[in-house]
Enzyme design. Sequence first.
Site, mmCIF file in Angstrom:
data_model
loop_
_atom_site.group_PDB
_atom_site.id
_atom_site.type_symbol
_atom_site.label_atom_id
_atom_site.label_comp_id
_atom_site.label_asym_id
_atom_site.label_seq_id
_atom_site.Cartn_x
_atom_site.Cartn_y
_atom_site.Cartn_z
ATOM 1 N N LYS A 119 0.871 -1.180 0.000
ATOM 2 C CA LYS A 119 0.000 0.000 0.000
ATOM 3 C C LYS A 119 0.901 1.220 0.000
ATOM 4 O O LYS A 119 2.058 1.132 0.395
ATOM 5 C CB LYS A 119 -0.880 0.017 1.255
ATOM 6 C CG LYS A 119 -2.151 0.814 1.110
ATOM 7 C CD LYS A 119 -3.244 0.031 0.422
ATOM 8 C CE LYS A 119 -4.535 0.769 0.336
ATOM 9 N NZ LYS A 119 -5.650 -0.104 -0.011
HETATM 10 P P1 NAD Z 1 -13.234 7.396 -2.906
HETATM 11 O O1 NAD Z 1 -12.194 8.424 -2.726
HETATM 12 O O2 NAD Z 1 -13.752 7.137 -4.271
HETATM 13 O O3 NAD Z 1 -14.490 7.740 -1.959
HETATM 14 C C1 NAD Z 1 -14.369 7.974 -0.592
HETATM 15 C C2 NAD Z 1 -15.718 8.452 -0.070
HETATM 16 O O4 NAD Z 1 -15.658 8.549 1.355
HETATM 17 C C3 NAD Z 1 -16.132 9.839 -0.578
HETATM 18 O O5 NAD Z 1 -17.515 9.842 -0.859
HETATM 19 C C4 NAD Z 1 -15.848 10.742 0.622
HETATM 20 O O6 NAD Z 1 -16.662 11.896 0.641
HETATM 21 C C5 NAD Z 1 -16.192 9.803 1.751
HETATM 22 N N1 NAD Z 1 -15.593 10.213 3.022
HETATM 23 C C6 NAD Z 1 -14.337 10.636 3.256
HETATM 24 N N2 NAD Z 1 -14.198 10.984 4.541
HETATM 25 C C7 NAD Z 1 -15.397 10.764 5.134
HETATM 26 C C8 NAD Z 1 -15.891 10.951 6.437
HETATM 27 N N3 NAD Z 1 -15.102 11.399 7.405
HETATM 28 N N4 NAD Z 1 -17.181 10.631 6.679
HETATM 29 C C9 NAD Z 1 -17.974 10.168 5.712
HETATM 30 N N5 NAD Z 1 -17.569 9.980 4.454
HETATM 31 C C10 NAD Z 1 -16.290 10.282 4.165
HETATM 32 O O7 NAD Z 1 -12.633 6.054 -2.256
HETATM 33 P P2 NAD Z 1 -13.026 4.543 -2.602
HETATM 34 O O8 NAD Z 1 -12.096 4.042 -3.643
HETATM 35 O O9 NAD Z 1 -14.488 4.423 -2.784
HETATM 36 O O10 NAD Z 1 -12.593 3.820 -1.248
HETATM 37 C C11 NAD Z 1 -13.438 3.793 -0.100
HETATM 38 C C12 NAD Z 1 -12.933 2.742 0.872
HETATM 39 O O11 NAD Z 1 -12.908 1.470 0.237
HETATM 40 C C13 NAD Z 1 -11.515 2.983 1.393
HETATM 41 O O12 NAD Z 1 -11.443 2.526 2.726
HETATM 42 C C14 NAD Z 1 -10.675 2.100 0.488
HETATM 43 O O13 NAD Z 1 -9.446 1.745 1.094
HETATM 44 C C15 NAD Z 1 -11.603 0.923 0.324
HETATM 45 N N6 NAD Z 1 -11.347 0.101 -0.860
HETATM 46 C C16 NAD Z 1 -11.406 0.640 -2.116
HETATM 47 C C17 NAD Z 1 -11.205 -0.191 -3.210
HETATM 48 C C18 NAD Z 1 -11.336 0.319 -4.628
HETATM 49 O O14 NAD Z 1 -11.324 -0.507 -5.543
HETATM 50 N N7 NAD Z 1 -11.505 1.613 -4.859
HETATM 51 C C19 NAD Z 1 -10.912 -1.546 -3.026
HETATM 52 C C20 NAD Z 1 -10.874 -2.065 -1.733
HETATM 53 C C21 NAD Z 1 -11.106 -1.224 -0.655
#
Ligand code: NAD
Length: 510
Positions: free
Chosen positions: A178
Amino acid sequence: MKATRKDGPRKSIFDESMEAFYRAADLIHLNPRVQLELEEPDFEHIFYITIETRDRLVPLTKEEEGHFKDLPASSVKAGEALEPLANGQLVLHRRALLKADFTLREGVIRIPKRGLFRIEKGAPKKFKAYRIQYNQVRGPYKGGVRYHKDVSLDLFKALAADMTWKTAIADIPFGGAKGGVRIDPSAYSKEELEHVTLRFIYKLKNLIGPYVDIPAPDVNTNPEIMAIMMRQFTDGARMPHAERGVVTGKDVRIGGSEGRAKATGQGTVYCLEEWARWRGESLAGKRVIVQGFGNVGTASAEILHAMGARIVGVMDAYGCVANEKGIDVPALLSHCGGPENLRRTIDGFPGASKVSRDDFWKLDAEIAIPAALGGAITGDVAEGLKVQVVAEAANGPTTSDGDQVLRDRKIDLIPDIICNAGGVTVSYYEWLQNLRMEHWTEAEVNNRLERAIKANYGIIHDISQDTPQKTPLYDSRRFAVGQKVDPRTAAMALALRRIEAHYLLEGFSQ
Ligand code: NAD
């Protein structure tokens, strides 16, 4: 040997995230040397990158505005050359000066329809960057790149360890990694973020590669950024096309996989389908609350909405909305994508009412999907939840206190390392397609993903319930631990058994 746990006055995010590791290691009597190999990352790369920022227009404060009441408006013909940022500033690209009629006083300018701004000169900026390569015994390091102001070595160690367990649970031939950059992306232009990405990969060039370490998108990174990473890595290579697998999560037009954009949310839904099936129920009609409306939150909400579930509450970084009749998810997506909505937020959505952050978690629903950042479900939040299951689409969304409360209150849990494994699983399919120069259909990708997620979900379920069995889809007999355990420990036990096999069968290099 009894596994040891680091106890201290205040646990770090990493120590907290390793609690399930030590629990599972104790339970399965993990080989002691394997445990030592897995307790810390192989490599921790920490470095700095610099970029030159562009000039900016910074909004004046209310007090300052009074002094410039009579300043005439400037006429800017190339309006698009003033790039609005989510923090309210405008980036001043040089072409804005073409055919412009500027009136400046004390460095202040009035832009029609936008207001008064002070011109701030661009300057060099320095950012701290990280890449943690946790373990590669099962294959190349694999893991996302996060751009966020609240990142740290401790957080990336936890997330890189998580990737190691997740790739093992997904049973794909990768290890865990990561990384990312400590930056608030909402304060930088597209071009500045491109420069950050180019410098990040330039410095990592000798440390990554399709058979070494394969980055992917995470919070605030996306297919556009993956394309820039690929270009930077392959620039000048003798056979750049052979190295497209250096990053995953690319646009489908340049070697990305069909289905990757929605894969993490899709995987979460496959887990939820299995959760409902074991209860003799279906997801149609279930009420869902979703925290985070980015890549993972939107995909989960869209797919569940299309299946007839009701999304009754959504929270993002800027607000929370609720509608007990069910939110019109396509309408909410259009609201977030609107041209004026620079923060891409759900806030202000007319099809639902505003609720407080506290009330959001207490909404009446059957399913909660935390899909934002880590640590969202604390003990207090867990006490207030009305749901039957928490599906951890985000990484590490539940604190150890939260975990304890969920267990005490008998709220089911789908742990992150299986719940959001859909993303990395389809990343593996993307990598395979790149190496083979193939392009699979979305149906093909989703068929494979469904089988993979449901098979591994089934094994974790059987470990947890102590019901080892062989089914047409999987064989869980090898992984049984002889007693019932919570699903997080069960998932970790599966990961550790699969990782341990490599060390025990291949031996340790000397
Ligand atoms: P992203 O940046 O597309 O979206 C993040 C979202 O979280 C946004 O809507 C943001 O406004 C919201 N957010 C941020 N801080 C916040 C808070 N304090 N309270 C409420 N909402 C809040 O990110 P993503 O890619 O959707 O990833 C989200 C989660 O999923 C992360 O934990 C990431 O590690 C995990 N994840 C993502 C993937 C992927 O393929 N993108 C894969 C596995 C895990």
